[in-house]
Motif scaffolding. Structure first.
Motif, PDB file in Angstrom:
ATOM      1  N   THR A  59       0.836  -1.198   0.000  1.00 57.90           N
ATOM      2  CA  THR A  59       0.000   0.000   0.000  1.00 57.90           C
ATOM      3  C   THR A  59       0.866   1.241   0.000  1.00 57.90           C
ATOM      4  OG1 THR A  59      -0.079  -0.059   2.410  1.00 57.90           O
ATOM      5  CG2 THR A  59      -1.924  -1.064   1.250  1.00 57.90           C
ATOM      6  N   GLY A  60       0.290   2.307  -0.507  1.00 49.36           N
ATOM      7  CA  GLY A  60       0.939   3.616  -0.388  1.00 49.36           C
ATOM      8  C   GLY A  60       0.200   4.378   0.688  1.00 49.36           C
ATOM      9  N   ARG A  61      -0.414   5.475   0.303  1.00 51.88           N
ATOM     10  CA  ARG A  61      -1.259   6.190   1.264  1.00 51.88           C
ATOM     11  C   ARG A  61      -2.615   5.510   1.327  1.00 51.88           C
ATOM     12  NH1 ARG A  61       0.424  11.008  -1.363  1.00 51.88           N
ATOM     13  NH2 ARG A  61       1.968  12.044  -0.092  1.00 51.88           N
ATOM     14  N   VAL A  62      -3.064   5.259   2.529  1.00 54.28           N
ATOM     15  CA  VAL A  62      -4.324   4.537   2.699  1.00 54.28           C
ATOM     16  C   VAL A  62      -5.299   5.384   3.504  1.00 54.28           C
ATOM     17  CG1 VAL A  62      -5.401   2.422   3.543  1.00 54.28           C
ATOM     18  CG2 VAL A  62      -3.049   2.362   2.709  1.00 54.28           C
ATOM     19  N   LEU A  63      -6.480   5.546   2.969  1.00 50.80           N
ATOM     20  CA  LEU A  63      -7.529   6.281   3.681  1.00 50.80           C
ATOM     21  C   LEU A  63      -8.552   5.261   4.167  1.00 50.80           C
ATOM     22  CD1 LEU A  63      -8.614   9.093   4.390  1.00 50.80           C
ATOM     23  CD2 LEU A  63      -9.573   9.241   2.090  1.00 50.80           C
ATOM     24  N   ASP A 103      -2.600  10.647  -4.813  1.00 49.28           N
ATOM     25  CA  ASP A 103      -1.847   9.395  -4.654  1.00 49.28           C
ATOM     26  C   ASP A 103      -2.342   8.524  -3.516  1.00 49.28           C
ATOM     27  OD1 ASP A 103      -0.316  10.429  -6.573  1.00 49.28           O
ATOM     28  OD2 ASP A 103       1.453  10.812  -5.342  1.00 49.28           O
ATOM     29  N   ILE A 104      -3.628   8.422  -3.347  1.00 46.30           N
ATOM     30  CA  ILE A 104      -4.117   7.473  -2.343  1.00 46.30           C
ATOM     31  C   ILE A 104      -4.242   6.118  -3.026  1.00 46.30           C
ATOM     32  CG2 ILE A 104      -6.141   6.859  -0.959  1.00 46.30           C
ATOM     33  CD1 ILE A 104      -6.409   9.868  -0.348  1.00 46.30           C
ATOM     34  N   SER A 105      -3.509   5.135  -2.501  1.00 44.21           N
ATOM     35  CA  SER A 105      -3.501   3.836  -3.194  1.00 44.21           C
ATOM     36  C   SER A 105      -4.719   2.991  -2.830  1.00 44.21           C
ATOM     37  CB  SER A 105      -2.219   3.064  -2.865  1.00 44.21           C
ATOM     38  OG  SER A 105      -2.231   2.615  -1.531  1.00 44.21           O
ATOM     39  N   HIS A 106      -5.174   3.144  -1.590  1.00 43.93           N
ATOM     40  CA  HIS A 106      -6.293   2.319  -1.144  1.00 43.93           C
ATOM     41  C   HIS A 106      -7.274   3.127  -0.303  1.00 43.93           C
ATOM     42  CE1 HIS A 106      -3.314  -0.736  -2.082  1.00 43.93           C
ATOM     43  NE2 HIS A 106      -4.277  -1.629  -2.091  1.00 43.93           N
ATOM     44  N   VAL A 107      -8.544   2.921  -0.595  1.00 39.92           N
ATOM     45  CA  VAL A 107      -9.566   3.390   0.332  1.00 39.92           C
ATOM     46  C   VAL A 107     -10.147   2.140   0.963  1.00 39.92           C
ATOM     47  CG1 VAL A 107     -11.856   4.411   0.527  1.00 39.92           C
ATOM     48  CG2 VAL A 107     -10.133   5.521  -0.878  1.00 39.92           C
ATOM     49  N   ILE A 108     -10.139   2.095   2.270  1.00 44.01           N
ATOM     50  CA  ILE A 108     -10.696   0.919   2.946  1.00 44.01           C
ATOM     51  C   ILE A 108     -11.897   1.347   3.767  1.00 44.01           C
ATOM     52  CG2 ILE A 108     -10.254  -0.947   4.593  1.00 44.01           C
ATOM     53  CD1 ILE A 108      -7.313  -0.872   3.761  1.00 44.01           C
ATOM     54  N   ASN A 109     -13.024   0.767   3.453  1.00 44.77           N
ATOM     55  CA  ASN A 109     -14.210   1.017   4.261  1.00 44.77           C
ATOM     56  C   ASN A 109     -14.190   0.020   5.409  1.00 44.77           C
ATOM     57  OD1 ASN A 109     -15.323   3.084   2.595  1.00 44.77           O
ATOM     58  ND2 ASN A 109     -15.938   1.496   1.141  1.00 44.77           N
ATOM     59  N   PHE A 110     -13.663   0.484   6.535  1.00 48.32           N
ATOM     60  CA  PHE A 110     -13.664  -0.385   7.712  1.00 48.32           C
ATOM     61  C   PHE A 110     -15.123  -0.629   8.094  1.00 48.32           C
ATOM     62  CE2 PHE A 110     -13.189  -1.135  12.326  1.00 48.32           C
ATOM     63  CZ  PHE A 110     -12.286  -2.185  12.275  1.00 48.32           C
ATOM     64  N   ILE A 152     -14.719   6.587  -2.353  1.00 50.21           N
ATOM     65  CA  ILE A 152     -13.942   5.882  -3.368  1.00 50.21           C
ATOM     66  C   ILE A 152     -13.302   6.858  -4.346  1.00 50.21           C
ATOM     67  CG2 ILE A 152     -14.128   4.211  -5.281  1.00 50.21           C
ATOM     68  CD1 ILE A 152     -14.500   3.366  -2.128  1.00 50.21           C
ATOM     69  N   GLY A 153     -13.963   8.009  -4.537  1.00 51.51           N
ATOM     70  CA  GLY A 153     -13.454   9.010  -5.466  1.00 51.51           C
ATOM     71  C   GLY A 153     -12.095   9.544  -5.066  1.00 51.51           C
ATOM     72  N   ARG A 154     -11.647   9.184  -3.884  1.00 55.51           N
ATOM     73  CA  ARG A 154     -10.362   9.709  -3.422  1.00 55.51           C
ATOM     74  C   ARG A 154      -9.181   8.869  -3.870  1.00 55.51           C
ATOM     75  NH1 ARG A 154     -11.393  13.651  -0.403  1.00 55.51           N
ATOM     76  NH2 ARG A 154     -13.499  13.875   0.373  1.00 55.51           N
ATOM     77  N   THR A 155      -9.477   7.705  -4.419  1.00 59.92           N
ATOM     78  CA  THR A 155      -8.358   6.919  -4.933  1.00 59.92           C
ATOM     79  C   THR A 155      -8.516   6.776  -6.441  1.00 59.92           C
ATOM     80  OG1 THR A 155      -7.081   4.883  -4.713  1.00 59.92           O
ATOM     81  CG2 THR A 155      -9.452   4.648  -4.560  1.00 59.92           C
ATOM     82  N   GLY A 156      -7.485   6.280  -7.094  1.00 59.79           N
ATOM     83  CA  GLY A 156      -7.563   6.079  -8.537  1.00 59.79           C
ATOM     84  C   GLY A 156      -7.621   7.371  -9.305  1.00 59.79           C
ATOM     85  N   ARG A 157      -7.143   8.467  -8.691  1.00 65.67           N
ATOM     86  CA  ARG A 157      -7.147   9.738  -9.408  1.00 65.67           C
ATOM     87  C   ARG A 157      -5.982   9.807 -10.374  1.00 65.67           C
ATOM     88  NH1 ARG A 157      -8.441  14.329  -4.917  1.00 65.67           N
ATOM     89  NH2 ARG A 157     -10.615  13.749  -4.614  1.00 65.67           N
ATOM     90  N   ALA A 158      -6.088  10.705 -11.306  1.00 65.82           N
ATOM     91  CA  ALA A 158      -4.997  11.002 -12.235  1.00 65.82           C
ATOM     92  C   ALA A 158      -4.444   9.737 -12.872  1.00 65.82           C
ATOM     93  CB  ALA A 158      -3.880  11.766 -11.527  1.00 65.82           C
ATOM     94  N   HIS A 159      -5.332   8.879 -13.299  1.00 66.03           N
ATOM     95  CA  HIS A 159      -4.967   7.662 -14.023  1.00 66.03           C
ATOM     96  C   HIS A 159      -4.098   6.710 -13.235  1.00 66.03           C
ATOM     97  CE1 HIS A 159      -6.840   9.541 -17.331  1.00 66.03           C
ATOM     98  NE2 HIS A 159      -6.008  10.552 -17.269  1.00 66.03           N
ATOM     99  N   ALA A 210     -10.367  -0.209  -3.721  1.00 60.95           N
ATOM    100  CA  ALA A 210     -11.342   0.102  -2.689  1.00 60.95           C
ATOM    101  C   ALA A 210     -11.799  -1.201  -2.059  1.00 60.95           C
ATOM    102  CB  ALA A 210     -12.518   0.838  -3.316  1.00 60.95           C
ATOM    103  N   PHE A 211     -11.515  -1.360  -0.779  1.00 60.14           N
ATOM    104  CA  PHE A 211     -11.920  -2.558  -0.052  1.00 60.14           C
ATOM    105  C   PHE A 211     -13.010  -2.189   0.939  1.00 60.14           C
ATOM    106  CE2 PHE A 211      -7.237  -4.114  -0.237  1.00 60.14           C
ATOM    107  CZ  PHE A 211      -7.419  -4.560  -1.532  1.00 60.14           C
ATOM    108  N   SER A 212     -14.007  -3.022   1.037  1.00 63.76           N
ATOM    109  CA  SER A 212     -15.026  -2.792   2.060  1.00 63.76           C
ATOM    110  C   SER A 212     -15.125  -4.013   2.955  1.00 63.76           C
ATOM    111  CB  SER A 212     -16.393  -2.536   1.411  1.00 63.76           C
ATOM    112  OG  SER A 212     -16.327  -1.378   0.612  1.00 63.76           O
ATOM    113  N   LEU A 213     -15.004  -3.791   4.247  1.00 64.15           N
ATOM    114  CA  LEU A 213     -15.189  -4.873   5.211  1.00 64.15           C
ATOM    115  C   LEU A 213     -16.669  -4.899   5.549  1.00 64.15           C
ATOM    116  CD1 LEU A 213     -12.169  -4.552   5.161  1.00 64.15           C
ATOM    117  CD2 LEU A 213     -12.119  -4.606   7.637  1.00 64.15           C
ATOM    118  N   ALA A 214     -17.348  -5.943   5.129  1.00 67.31           N
ATOM    119  CA  ALA A 214     -18.806  -5.917   5.218  1.00 67.31           C
ATOM    120  C   ALA A 214     -19.352  -7.017   6.112  1.00 67.31           C
ATOM    121  CB  ALA A 214     -19.406  -6.052   3.822  1.00 67.31           C
TER     122      ALA A 214
END
Ligand code: AMP
Length: 420
Positions: A239-243, A307-314, A327-334, A339-343
């Protein structure tokens, strides 16, 4: 963009052209200016991305000026092949500026390495064992190293070199520029990066962007196992930056604290914090002080960190809108994002709503090697069966090393695991 953009010494530029390089690769575009500016860099990239030139070219630019005949740059690599390849690149690109490089590794006689060192070199590219031998024998003086590169740090860890790497670090000056490259970031590597890098810039390289830059997946899990699953997941994932998003302020604060305790550099971002505290958390996330930001929806509104590599929905959000915002916070600028969701079972309805919005069903994943107890992730959210083992998941890098000692095949396997 071309290499002329970086204002390299014309003699280095001539060698870049001679190598047939026209356009910098993504890691070169992003890392070269930072290395030239003297910043520490954490590069999450595997071999094949052009990372060698990303560090060797700006190092040569630095060495083109200043004293000669002493070791000013040290590159530590896990294998002879990698050391030799980097040494060759240093020789090729440094040919016209007369920079001398030596490769230092075991399994071959010391005498030629020693005589090259005695004649004077500016760059040493070395594997840890032989480097320490020669340093202890007084043949290599590392006390005036200006730039240190730790290349393929995760492989050095896999191969048991970490104690040696720590010894090598102690032989170099504290005031140095450090460039740290790794394809994966298990906690031991993260701790080593934390201990060696000062205010680093993180550069993460994924594959050239496909049309869809974010991939979505669900990890069905009972609530009480969420934290354990998240930790296991982080250990397996580069991972890089993870939100990370939680449902409540309380959960954000606690999760950030627990991650920090496990060695992950984390901050919380939630509504009970003062404006100052929030700004500090966001700035720290942006400048690389924190790799993880654990936030609530409201607090995360408007943060602009690229440069957010992963968004994780805890916690899965309460509305479909919140999901798309998160989710819009990752995958920017190509760049690729995940996006992982713990469900949990209670989230079934929201998952269906999100799938409706996306127009496709979300991939269900079971984390390999994780003890789910009696819980069967495959049986959650009936109608869309869970995949037993995701092709994107993998055993931890340590297990990987044990199972597979052939570095080449490991290397081949990595791109699909890391460049997501
Ligand atoms: P590396 O990831 O450093 O092992 O580089 C992978 C391969 O890409 C090497 O064969 C390099 O010579 C080549 N390479 C690196 N940068 C460039 C570039 N900008 N243009 C063309 N080839 C490159």
């Amino acid at each position: 963009m071309t290499f002329e953009h970086f204002s390299f010494d014309p003699r280095i530029l001539a060698r870049i052209e001679a190598a047939g390089y026209v356009t910098p690769t993504p890691i070169q575009t992003r890392a070269i200016p930072q290395v030239l500016a003297g910043r520490d860099v954490l590069g999450l990239a595997q071999t094949g991305t052009g990372k060698t030139a990303a560090f060797i070219l700006p190092i040569l630019q630095r060495l083109s000026k200043g004293p000669r005949g002493r070791v000013r740059a040290l590159v530590v690599a896990p294998t002879r092949e990698l050391a030799e390849q980097t040494h060759q690149a240093a020789l090729d690109f440094g040919k016209k500026i007369g920079i001398r490089s030596v490769s230092v590794y075991g399994g071959v006689s010391k005498s030629s390495q020693i005589s090259q060192l005695r004649r004077g070199v500016e760059i040493v590219v070395a594997c840890p064992g032989r480097l320490l031998d020669l340093a202890h024998e007084g043949e290599i003086d590392l006390s005036r190293v200006e730039v240190l590169v730790l290349d393929e740090a995760d492989r050095m860890f896999d191969m048991g070199f970490l104690p040696d790497v720590r010894r090598i670090l102690k032989l170099t000056p504290n005031r140095r520029q450090t460039l740290f490259f790794s394809a994966t970031m298990p906690p031991d590597i993260r701790r080593l990066a934390d201990a060696t890098l000062k205010n680093p810039v993180t550069v993460q390289i994924g594959e050239i962007a496909p049309a869809k830059t974010v991939s979505h997946a669900i990890y069905p899990v009972p609530d009480k196992l969420k934290k354990a699953l998240l930790l296991a997941m982080l250990e397996q994932t580069a991972t890089g930056r993870v939100l990370i998003f939680t449902r409540t302020k309380y959960r954000a604060r606690n999760l950030a604290r627990d991650l920090e305790k496990k060695g992950y550099r984390s901050a919380a971002l939630q509504g009970n914090m003062s404006q100052n505290q929030r700004q500090r958390a966001i700035a720290g996330f942006r400048n690389g002080k924190y790799d993880f930001l654990v936030a609530t929806d409201v607090a995360a509104r408007g943060i602009d960190v690229s440069d957010i590599s992963h968004v994780i929905n805890f916690d899965v959000p309460d509305t479909v809108d919140a999901y798309t915002h998160r989710i819009g916070r990752t995958g920017r600028a190509h760049q690729m994002g995940e996006a992982f969701s713990l469900a949990g079972q209670d989230d079934a309805e929201m998952i269906r709503a999100i799938e409706k919005l996306l127009g496709s069903s979300l991939e269900r994943r079971r984390l390999p090697g994780f003890d789910y107890g009696n819980f069967a992730p495959e049986q959650q959210f009936q109608g869309a069966p869970a995949r037993k083992t995701s092709s994107r998941s993998r055993p931890s890098s340590r297990n990987n090393a044990r199972r597979n000692n052939d570095h080449r095949s490991r290397r081949r396997r990595r791109p699909s695991q890391v460049s997501r």
